[in-house]
Scaffold this motif. Structure first.
Motif, PDB file in Angstrom:
ATOM      1  N   MET A   1       0.832  -1.213   0.000  1.00 31.65           N
ATOM      2  CA  MET A   1       0.000   0.000   0.000  1.00 31.65           C
ATOM      3  C   MET A   1       0.863   1.259   0.000  1.00 31.65           C
ATOM      4  O   MET A   1       0.507   2.272  -0.614  1.00 31.65           O
ATOM      5  CB  MET A   1      -0.941  -0.028   1.198  1.00 31.65           C
ATOM      6  N   ALA A   2       2.021   1.209   0.668  1.00 27.78           N
ATOM      7  CA  ALA A   2       2.921   2.367   0.693  1.00 27.78           C
ATOM      8  C   ALA A   2       3.457   2.676  -0.700  1.00 27.78           C
ATOM      9  O   ALA A   2       3.727   3.845  -1.024  1.00 27.78           O
ATOM     10  CB  ALA A   2       4.072   2.114   1.663  1.00 27.78           C
ATOM     11  N   ASP A   3       3.613   1.650  -1.529  1.00 26.19           N
ATOM     12  CA  ASP A   3       4.144   1.871  -2.876  1.00 26.19           C
ATOM     13  C   ASP A   3       3.208   2.727  -3.705  1.00 26.19           C
ATOM     14  O   ASP A   3       3.657   3.476  -4.580  1.00 26.19           O
ATOM     15  CB  ASP A   3       4.400   0.525  -3.568  1.00 26.19           C
ATOM     16  N   VAL A   4       1.917   2.626  -3.446  1.00 27.41           N
ATOM     17  CA  VAL A   4       0.944   3.471  -4.156  1.00 27.41           C
ATOM     18  C   VAL A   4       1.205   4.937  -3.841  1.00 27.41           C
ATOM     19  O   VAL A   4       1.170   5.796  -4.729  1.00 27.41           O
ATOM     20  CB  VAL A   4      -0.498   3.074  -3.765  1.00 27.41           C
ATOM     21  N   ASP A   5       1.492   5.237  -2.575  1.00 24.58           N
ATOM     22  CA  ASP A   5       1.796   6.619  -2.174  1.00 24.58           C
ATOM     23  C   ASP A   5       3.087   7.109  -2.818  1.00 24.58           C
ATOM     24  O   ASP A   5       3.174   8.267  -3.250  1.00 24.58           O
ATOM     25  CB  ASP A   5       1.917   6.715  -0.649  1.00 24.58           C
ATOM     26  N   ILE A   6       4.096   6.223  -2.880  1.00 23.04           N
ATOM     27  CA  ILE A   6       5.372   6.594  -3.500  1.00 23.04           C
ATOM     28  C   ILE A   6       5.166   6.964  -4.965  1.00 23.04           C
ATOM     29  O   ILE A   6       5.688   7.976  -5.454  1.00 23.04           O
ATOM     30  CB  ILE A   6       6.391   5.439  -3.387  1.00 23.04           C
ATOM     31  N   ASP A   7       4.397   6.159  -5.687  1.00 25.93           N
ATOM     32  CA  ASP A   7       4.147   6.435  -7.103  1.00 25.93           C
ATOM     33  C   ASP A   7       3.461   7.782  -7.285  1.00 25.93           C
ATOM     34  O   ASP A   7       3.821   8.561  -8.180  1.00 25.93           O
ATOM     35  CB  ASP A   7       3.273   5.326  -7.710  1.00 25.93           C
ATOM     36  N   ARG A   8       2.504   8.076  -6.424  1.00 26.71           N
ATOM     37  CA  ARG A   8       1.773   9.340  -6.513  1.00 26.71           C
ATOM     38  C   ARG A   8       2.702  10.520  -6.222  1.00 26.71           C
ATOM     39  O   ARG A   8       2.677  11.538  -6.923  1.00 26.71           O
ATOM     40  CB  ARG A   8       0.596   9.302  -5.539  1.00 26.71           C
ATOM     41  N   GLU A   9       3.529  10.396  -5.204  1.00 30.08           N
ATOM     42  CA  GLU A   9       4.432  11.493  -4.838  1.00 30.08           C
ATOM     43  C   GLU A   9       5.527  11.673  -5.893  1.00 30.08           C
ATOM     44  O   GLU A   9       5.968  12.799  -6.150  1.00 30.08           O
ATOM     45  CB  GLU A   9       5.034  11.238  -3.458  1.00 30.08           C
ATOM     46  N   TYR A  10       5.970  10.575  -6.490  1.00 34.64           N
ATOM     47  CA  TYR A  10       6.967  10.666  -7.565  1.00 34.64           C
ATOM     48  C   TYR A  10       6.404  11.452  -8.753  1.00 34.64           C
ATOM     49  O   TYR A  10       7.076  12.335  -9.305  1.00 34.64           O
ATOM     50  CB  TYR A  10       7.385   9.268  -8.004  1.00 34.64           C
ATOM     51  N   GLN A  11       5.173  11.147  -9.126  1.00 31.61           N
ATOM     52  CA  GLN A  11       4.555  11.854 -10.247  1.00 31.61           C
ATOM     53  C   GLN A  11       4.390  13.338  -9.939  1.00 31.61           C
ATOM     54  O   GLN A  11       4.623  14.200 -10.796  1.00 31.61           O
ATOM     55  CB  GLN A  11       3.200  11.211 -10.566  1.00 31.61           C
ATOM     56  N   SER A  12       4.000  13.663  -8.709  1.00 34.55           N
ATOM     57  CA  SER A  12       3.836  15.057  -8.302  1.00 34.55           C
ATOM     58  C   SER A  12       5.175  15.795  -8.334  1.00 34.55           C
ATOM     59  O   SER A  12       5.267  16.927  -8.839  1.00 34.55           O
ATOM     60  CB  SER A  12       3.235  15.118  -6.897  1.00 34.55           C
ATOM     61  N   ALA A  13       6.228  15.160  -7.808  1.00 37.85           N
ATOM     62  CA  ALA A  13       7.555  15.784  -7.794  1.00 37.85           C
ATOM     63  C   ALA A  13       8.069  16.000  -9.213  1.00 37.85           C
ATOM     64  O   ALA A  13       8.679  17.039  -9.513  1.00 37.85           O
ATOM     65  CB  ALA A  13       8.532  14.913  -7.007  1.00 37.85           C
ATOM     66  N   THR A  14       7.821  15.055 -10.084  1.00 36.44           N
ATOM     67  CA  THR A  14       8.261  15.169 -11.479  1.00 36.44           C
ATOM     68  C   THR A  14       7.585  16.352 -12.163  1.00 36.44           C
ATOM     69  O   THR A  14       8.231  17.129 -12.879  1.00 36.44           O
ATOM     70  CB  THR A  14       7.949  13.872 -12.248  1.00 36.44           C
ATOM     71  N   ARG A  15       6.288  16.503 -11.922  1.00 35.63           N
ATOM     72  CA  ARG A  15       5.564  17.633 -12.525  1.00 35.63           C
ATOM     73  C   ARG A  15       6.119  18.965 -12.014  1.00 35.63           C
ATOM     74  O   ARG A  15       6.301  19.917 -12.788  1.00 35.63           O
ATOM     75  CB  ARG A  15       4.065  17.526 -12.206  1.00 35.63           C
ATOM     76  N   THR A  16       6.415  19.031 -10.717  1.00 36.71           N
ATOM     77  CA  THR A  16       6.958  20.253 -10.133  1.00 36.71           C
ATOM     78  C   THR A  16       8.298  20.620 -10.763  1.00 36.71           C
ATOM     79  O   THR A  16       8.546  21.781 -11.116  1.00 36.71           O
ATOM     80  CB  THR A  16       7.141  20.082  -8.609  1.00 36.71           C
TER      81      THR A  16
END
Length: 240
Positions: free
Chosen positions: A162-177
């Protein structure tokens, strides 16, 4: 390694016990080393420590040798002991998790190489805050995945998945930033791209930690949960 692991407790053959326990010990040692490699790679980047970055790259050779030793040990167990049922699942799961550990080591070495290059260039680029945050999260994931493997703890394994789902979401957000930042200020594209590669490596480390946790569920439940939704995995974990 925990003696409470039911896979490593009682077998008809004491020699099987010794063989499996020996490989399991090497696996957990490799896990500890890989966990430290990731921590050191991140520290080398954030603390601008070129010597630590070089050390991480050098120690990747030790990780690779452990992978070979574990593979050899598991192959001998299959050839000599012909394990069945949960013992066979343990051997298969450890073989797959061994590959994931080695790949985590590879990603740590990649981060260290980038850290070494950025150390030589000087000024810290944008994205270090995201790197610190996601880096801390994946380090916890590795630790929890190894702990779940040692204790055959499916609830802990599910927590990592379940934590990996959060990592994927935060990675995508950081990439966009960071993409937005590069568009607004093209002068730092090269350096920020390096940080984006670090974040990509951290995201992959999270994937590998998830893979290891999925092997825990396979050992305990006899169910392959790869490429399965979180809801389905949760349902299978809690089945009696």
């Amino acid at each position: 390694m925990s003696p409470s692991n039911p896979v490593l407790s009682h077998h008809i053959s004491s020699q099987f016990n010794e063989d499996l326990q020996d490989v399991h010990t090497k696996f957990m040692s490799m896990g500890g080393l890989v966990e430290q490699q990731v921590a050191n790679a991140i520290h080398s980047l954030l603390d601008t420590d070129a010597n630590l970055a070089i050390d991480v790259q050098f120690k990747d050779n030790t990780v690779n040798q452990l992978e070979r030793d574990i593979d050899e040990g598991l192959t001998l167990i299959l050839a000599r002991r012909h394990p069945a049922a949960i013992d066979l699942r343990m051997v298969i799961a450890m073989s797959k998790a061994n590959t994931d550990l080695e790949r985590i080591g590879d990603e740590a070495a990649k981060i260290a190489r980038i850290a070494q290059n950025l150390c030589e260039e000087g000024e810290s680029p944008r994205g270090y805050m995201e790197t610190r945050h996601i880096g801390n999260q994946v380090r916890v994931m590795i630790h929890d995945a190894l702990d779940a493997f040692a204790r055959l703890d499916v609830d802990q394994a599910l927590k990592v998945v379940m934590a990996d789902v959060d990592i994927d979401r935060e990675y995508q957000s950081a990439t966009r930033t960071l993409m937005t930042y590069m568009i607004e200020d093209p002068r730092h594209i090269s350096r920020v791209m390096n940080v984006m590669w670090v974040l990509r490596s951290l995201e992959r480390i999270g994937d590998h930690a998830r893979n290891i946790s999925e092997q825990v569920i396979y050992m305990a439940k006899g169910t392959d949960v790869r490429h399965t939704s979180i809801e389905e995995i949760e349902q299978k974990v809690h089945q009696k």
